[in-house]
Design a protein around this motif. Structure first.
Motif, PDB file in Angstrom:
ATOM      1  N   GLY A   1      -2.291   2.468  -3.991  1.00  0.00           N
ATOM      2  CA  GLY A   1      -1.894   3.547  -3.635  1.00  0.00           C
ATOM      3  C   GLY A   1      -3.015   4.818  -3.648  1.00  0.00           C
ATOM      4  N   GLU A   2      -2.767   6.024  -3.103  1.00  0.00           N
ATOM      5  CA  GLU A   2      -3.601   6.907  -3.609  1.00  0.00           C
ATOM      6  C   GLU A   2      -2.631   8.290  -3.055  1.00  0.00           C
ATOM      7  OE1 GLU A   2      -6.399   8.182  -0.132  1.00  0.00           O
ATOM      8  OE2 GLU A   2      -5.682   6.771   0.968  1.00  0.00           O
ATOM      9  N   SER A   3      -3.131   9.379  -3.529  1.00  0.00           N
ATOM     10  CA  SER A   3      -2.294  10.656  -3.258  1.00  0.00           C
ATOM     11  C   SER A   3      -3.218  11.625  -2.429  1.00  0.00           C
ATOM     12  CB  SER A   3      -2.038  11.267  -4.588  1.00  0.00           C
ATOM     13  OG  SER A   3      -1.338  12.560  -4.392  1.00  0.00           O
TER      14      SER A   3
ATOM     15  N   ALA B   1       1.175   8.852  -1.311  1.00  0.00           N
ATOM     16  CA  ALA B   1       1.860  10.064  -1.764  1.00  0.00           C
ATOM     17  C   ALA B   1       1.206  11.260  -1.206  1.00  0.00           C
ATOM     18  CB  ALA B   1       1.784  10.158  -3.300  1.00  0.00           C
TER      19      ALA B   1
ATOM     20  N   ALA C   1      10.746   3.302  -8.134  1.00  0.00           N
ATOM     21  CA  ALA C   1       9.779   2.339  -7.761  1.00  0.00           C
ATOM     22  C   ALA C   1       9.811   0.929  -7.592  1.00  0.00           C
ATOM     23  CB  ALA C   1       8.563   2.692  -8.665  1.00  0.00           C
TER      24      ALA C   1
ATOM     25  N   GLU D   1       1.941  11.441  -8.881  1.00  0.00           N
ATOM     26  CA  GLU D   1       0.725  10.203  -9.300  1.00  0.00           C
ATOM     27  C   GLU D   1       1.769   9.532 -10.228  1.00  0.00           C
ATOM     28  OE1 GLU D   1      -1.868   9.423  -8.621  1.00  0.00           O
ATOM     29  OE2 GLU D   1      -2.900  11.086  -7.436  1.00  0.00           O
TER      30      GLU D   1
ATOM     31  N   ARG E   1       1.990   0.907  -8.861  1.00  0.00           N
ATOM     32  CA  ARG E   1       0.855   0.094  -9.312  1.00  0.00           C
ATOM     33  C   ARG E   1       1.183  -1.107 -10.230  1.00  0.00           C
ATOM     34  NH1 ARG E   1      -1.721   5.729  -9.379  1.00  0.00           N
ATOM     35  NH2 ARG E   1      -2.894   5.837  -7.404  1.00  0.00           N
TER      36      ARG E   1
ATOM     37  N   ASN F   1       0.920  -1.091   0.115  1.00  0.00           N
ATOM     38  CA  ASN F   1       0.020   0.023   0.121  1.00  0.00           C
ATOM     39  C   ASN F   1       0.683   1.271   0.071  1.00  0.00           C
ATOM     40  OD1 ASN F   1      -2.282   1.620   0.194  1.00  0.00           O
ATOM     41  ND2 ASN F   1      -2.076   1.603   2.257  1.00  0.00           N
ATOM     42  N   CYS F   2       0.591   2.215  -0.859  1.00  0.00           N
ATOM     43  CA  CYS F   2       1.482   3.359  -1.245  1.00  0.00           C
ATOM     44  C   CYS F   2       0.853   4.690  -0.974  1.00  0.00           C
ATOM     45  CB  CYS F   2       2.020   3.577  -2.366  1.00  0.00           C
ATOM     46  SG  CYS F   2       2.807   1.660  -3.014  1.00  0.00           S
TER      47      CYS F   2
ATOM     48  N   LEU G   1       3.339   7.055  -8.303  1.00  0.00           N
ATOM     49  CA  LEU G   1       2.423   5.956  -7.992  1.00  0.00           C
ATOM     50  C   LEU G   1       1.927   5.017  -8.985  1.00  0.00           C
ATOM     51  CD1 LEU G   1      -0.171   7.893  -5.807  1.00  0.00           C
ATOM     52  CD2 LEU G   1       1.253   6.085  -5.010  1.00  0.00           C
ATOM     53  N   ASP G   2       1.982   5.478 -10.183  1.00  0.00           N
ATOM     54  CA  ASP G   2       1.296   4.683 -11.293  1.00  0.00           C
ATOM     55  C   ASP G   2       2.598   3.502 -11.656  1.00  0.00           C
ATOM     56  OD1 ASP G   2      -0.773   5.843 -11.857  1.00  0.00           O
ATOM     57  OD2 ASP G   2      -0.081   7.257 -13.402  1.00  0.00           O
TER      58      ASP G   2
END
Length: 202
Positions: A41-43, A9, A185, A28, A35, A6-7, A31-32
């Motif tokens: 993940g979320e920001s 940002a 990443a 983002e 993923r 789980n990430c 995060l991509d």
């Protein structure tokens, strides 16, 4: 053993949502990349929250840091993204670091600092020099409170000084930046999964 990652940002732009933000764009993108490696993940944009000054987990009286803190504690990988102003990280990023300082006194069931076994990445954008200096500050602070930094864990873009082109204005991501994202990443995911398998000692 569940090795799902789980990430989170935390974007430390000075611009509130929904204004476009170069810091949020690079966060983002990282995060991509995570993923693509099987992570979720979320920001969050820190300036959208009422984060009170202080070094406690909850400063009370409308302090919204506890909402972000819950996400930090649930994350295996934290990406801290900041613009460059006057050669420094943003004041918002400094506020986030100061609030994370409270975790020094928080421990898990084994008596270890609560942020042990979590991994941190840094993302920096700006139209002036300062990226390496900012990465050094972010990493030292994050490491102090318990985060582990992977090899080549910073991603940055420096635009031409005193010009008007921002990272968000680029028609495509520069090749070197894109490669840095993939490396950061991949190394972060590898390190975070390794720490799930073998924790730091109590």
């Amino acid at each position: 053993m569940d090795l799902t990652l789980n990430c989170l940002a935390i974007t430390c732009s000075l611009k509130p949502s929904p204004d476009a933000s170069s810091s949020e764009k690079i966060a983002e993108q990282i995060l991509d990349e995570l993923r693509a490696l099987g992570a979720t993940g979320e920001s969050v944009r820190a300036v959208d929250f009422a984060i009170a000054p202080g070094v406690e987990t909850d400063m009370g009286d409308g302090d919204q840091w506890p909402e972000i803190r819950e996400k930090v504690l649930a994350a295996d990988i934290l990406i801290l993204a900041t613009p460059t102003w006057l050669g420094q990280h943003s004041s918002v990023a400094q506020r986030v670091l100061e609030r994370l300082d409270a975790e020094l006194s928080e421990t898990d069931g084994s008596g270890r600092p609560i942020l042990f076994d979590k991994v941190a990445l840094a993302a920096i954008v700006g139209n002036e020099d300062g990226a390496h200096h900012i990465a050094a500050i972010l990493f030292q602070s994050l490491n102090d409170v318990g985060f582990t930094v992977p090899a080549q864990g910073s991603v940055y873009w420096n635009g031409e000084a005193m010009q008007g082109v921002d990272y968000q204005d680029l028609p495509q991501t520069p090749e070197k930046v894109a490669q840095a994202m993939k490396t950061a990443a991949a190394n972060a995911a590898h390190l975070a999964r390794s720490l799930k398998i073998s924790h730091y000692p109590a």
